[in-house]
Design an enzyme around this catalytic site. Structure first.
Site, PDB file in Angstrom:
ATOM      1  N   ASP A  37       0.690  -1.279  -0.024  1.00  0.00           N
ATOM      2  CA  ASP A  37      -0.195  -0.016  -0.068  1.00  0.00           C
ATOM      3  C   ASP A  37       1.012   1.266   0.186  1.00  0.00           C
ATOM      4  OD1 ASP A  37      -1.835   1.954   0.443  1.00  0.00           O
ATOM      5  OD2 ASP A  37      -2.838   1.227   2.118  1.00  0.00           O
ATOM      6  N   HIS A  38       1.288   1.653  -1.163  1.00  0.00           N
ATOM      7  CA  HIS A  38       2.230   2.557  -1.339  1.00  0.00           C
ATOM      8  C   HIS A  38       1.715   3.931  -1.995  1.00  0.00           C
ATOM      9  CE1 HIS A  38       6.589   0.844  -0.305  1.00  0.00           C
ATOM     10  NE2 HIS A  38       5.722   0.213   0.109  1.00  0.00           N
ATOM     11  N   SER A 105       3.765   0.566  11.224  1.00  0.00           N
ATOM     12  CA  SER A 105       3.634   2.025  11.539  1.00  0.00           C
ATOM     13  C   SER A 105       4.083   2.799  10.456  1.00  0.00           C
ATOM     14  CB  SER A 105       4.771   1.936  12.844  1.00  0.00           C
ATOM     15  OG  SER A 105       5.988   1.428  12.376  1.00  0.00           O
ATOM     16  N   GLU A 107       6.139   4.186   6.543  1.00  0.00           N
ATOM     17  CA  GLU A 107       7.571   4.798   6.058  1.00  0.00           C
ATOM     18  C   GLU A 107       7.298   6.183   5.715  1.00  0.00           C
ATOM     19  OE1 GLU A 107       6.169   2.232   3.912  1.00  0.00           O
ATOM     20  OE2 GLU A 107       6.639   0.481   4.896  1.00  0.00           O
ATOM     21  N   ASN A 110       5.996   6.938   2.106  1.00  0.00           N
ATOM     22  CA  ASN A 110       4.501   7.168   1.685  1.00  0.00           C
ATOM     23  C   ASN A 110       3.889   8.314   2.645  1.00  0.00           C
ATOM     24  OD1 ASN A 110       4.849   4.934  -0.248  1.00  0.00           O
ATOM     25  ND2 ASN A 110       5.375   3.742   1.807  1.00  0.00           N
ATOM     26  N   SER A 173       9.178  -5.319  14.054  1.00  0.00           N
ATOM     27  CA  SER A 173      10.732  -5.471  13.697  1.00  0.00           C
ATOM     28  C   SER A 173      11.552  -5.462  14.836  1.00  0.00           C
ATOM     29  CB  SER A 173      10.977  -3.860  12.746  1.00  0.00           C
ATOM     30  OG  SER A 173      10.577  -3.023  13.409  1.00  0.00           O
ATOM     31  N   GLY A 174      10.946  -5.245  16.232  1.00  0.00           N
ATOM     32  CA  GLY A 174      11.501  -5.146  17.341  1.00  0.00           C
ATOM     33  C   GLY A 174      10.653  -5.456  18.595  1.00  0.00           C
ATOM     34  N   THR A 191       9.086  -9.014   7.826  1.00  0.00           N
ATOM     35  CA  THR A 191       9.990  -9.444   6.495  1.00  0.00           C
ATOM     36  C   THR A 191      11.348 -10.066   6.834  1.00  0.00           C
ATOM     37  OG1 THR A 191      10.766  -7.225   6.757  1.00  0.00           O
ATOM     38  CG2 THR A 191       8.822  -7.626   5.512  1.00  0.00           C
TER      39      THR A 191
END
Length: 321
Positions: A37-38, A105, A107, A110, A173-174, A191
């Site tokens: 979704d970009h 969350s 990028e 976008n 990612s964390g 990912t």
């Protein structure tokens, strides 16, 4: 057995082509599909960024079996969470229960387009948590009023609700994102094949829930051609996620990856037609505990051959994982 999915990569194909590709993925036997979704492609060489939600609506009508999912939507900046809830509920109705709402969350690439600035990572997670709360409340029916730290909702209600709301996935990612996902999500998205992420998800309430990963691949009967295409369009993916989430546009990604060599990309992404190399790329995800893995075939104009090869060769090999 790990389920194998297909990615509608909005950064590398136009809307009509994306719908045609997912129809082909359903015919080839893929277990599910996801879509990015970009608003921008990562690199100008990719060349596309249609509105994912229109593509999803068309895909829901053009297919009958394959599940659909956002991978992922940011419900905090470019979209208000109340609008995301409406879109997701509509998609669940259009697809007759085949839709899952993957959230993250975001990028800067976008989200910068609305001019609201780009918050720090810990603020973005706070915003995501509040957004999920709003979306869940709207899925539950009735009027919703919300006045929180980051969002306001004034007397909102979804008038077209599916019997079962779409499951919500959260990209991690964390440690903090894994904790949030375990507490509020129905599935987790990642990912990288890191078992530590899945363990943290499980420890915070995610045990037994689906775990979805993604792997870029570049099929071509000529390996050198595949390597060149992967380098041209996907060299951005070898960078660390904290960097990828901060850069504001394709020019930034071009500059950040200027010194990435074709052999660097080929070491990270299976290229060519060696089915064993593709299986080896997916295997770490299976070993880490992922239950689903979506493949990204690099190159918008190279999907048909990949889908044919997948049906005949790749999917049977991956089924044996």
């Amino acid at each position: 057995m790990v389920q194998i999915g297909y990615t509608m990569m909005t950064e590398q194909a136009g809307p009509r082509e994306l719908v045609r590709h997912v129809v082909g993925a359903e015919r080839a036997g893929f277990d599910f599909s996801v879509t990015s979704d970009h608003y921008f492609p990562w690199l100008e060489s990719q060349g596309h960024a249609p509105y994912a939600w229109s593509v999803l609506g068309a895909a829901a009508q053009a297919t009958s079996r394959i599940p659909l999912m956002t991978y992922v939507t940011c419900p905090t900046t470019r979209y208000h969470p109340a609008v995301v809830a409406q879109k997701a509920a509509t998609m669940q109705l259009l697809s007759e229960g085949r839709f899952r709402l993957g959230l993250g969350s975001g990028e800067n690439l976008n989200e910068h387009v609305v001019g609201g600035g780009w918050p720090a990572a810990h603020i973005r997670l706070e915003m995501l948590e509040e957004a999920v709360e709003i979306i869940r409340a709207l899925f539950a029916g009735g009027y919703v009023n919300h006045h929180g730290a980051h969002f306001d909702v004034e007397s909102a209600k979804l008038w077209d609700l599916p019997d079962q709301p779409p499951p919500i996935g959260i990209a991690v990612s964390g440690k903090r994102s894994c904790e949030l996902a375990g507490q509020v999500a129905d599935l987790v998205i990642a990912t990288e094949p890191e078992a530590e992420l899945l363990d943290a998800f499980d420890q915070h309430g995610g045990s037994g829930k689906p775990k979805v990963g993604q792997v870029p691949v570049c099929y071509d009967t000529d390996r050198d051609t595949a390597v060149a295409r992967a380098h041209e369009q996907f060299r951005w993916s070898v960078g660390p996620w904290p960097v990828n989430s901060e850069l504001p546009g394709p020019a930034g990604f071009d500059g950040a990856t200027r010194h990435v060599r074709p052999e660097d990309v080929a070491a990270a992404i299976p290229c060519g037609a060696d089915v064993d190399a593709f299986v080896e790329a997916v295997k770490p995800y299976a070993q880490a505990g992922f239950t689903e893995v979506a493949l990204v075939q690099i190159g918008g104009g190279h999907q048909d051959a990949f889908l044919d090869w997948s049906e005949q060769t790749l999917l049977p090999a991956l089924r044996r994982l």
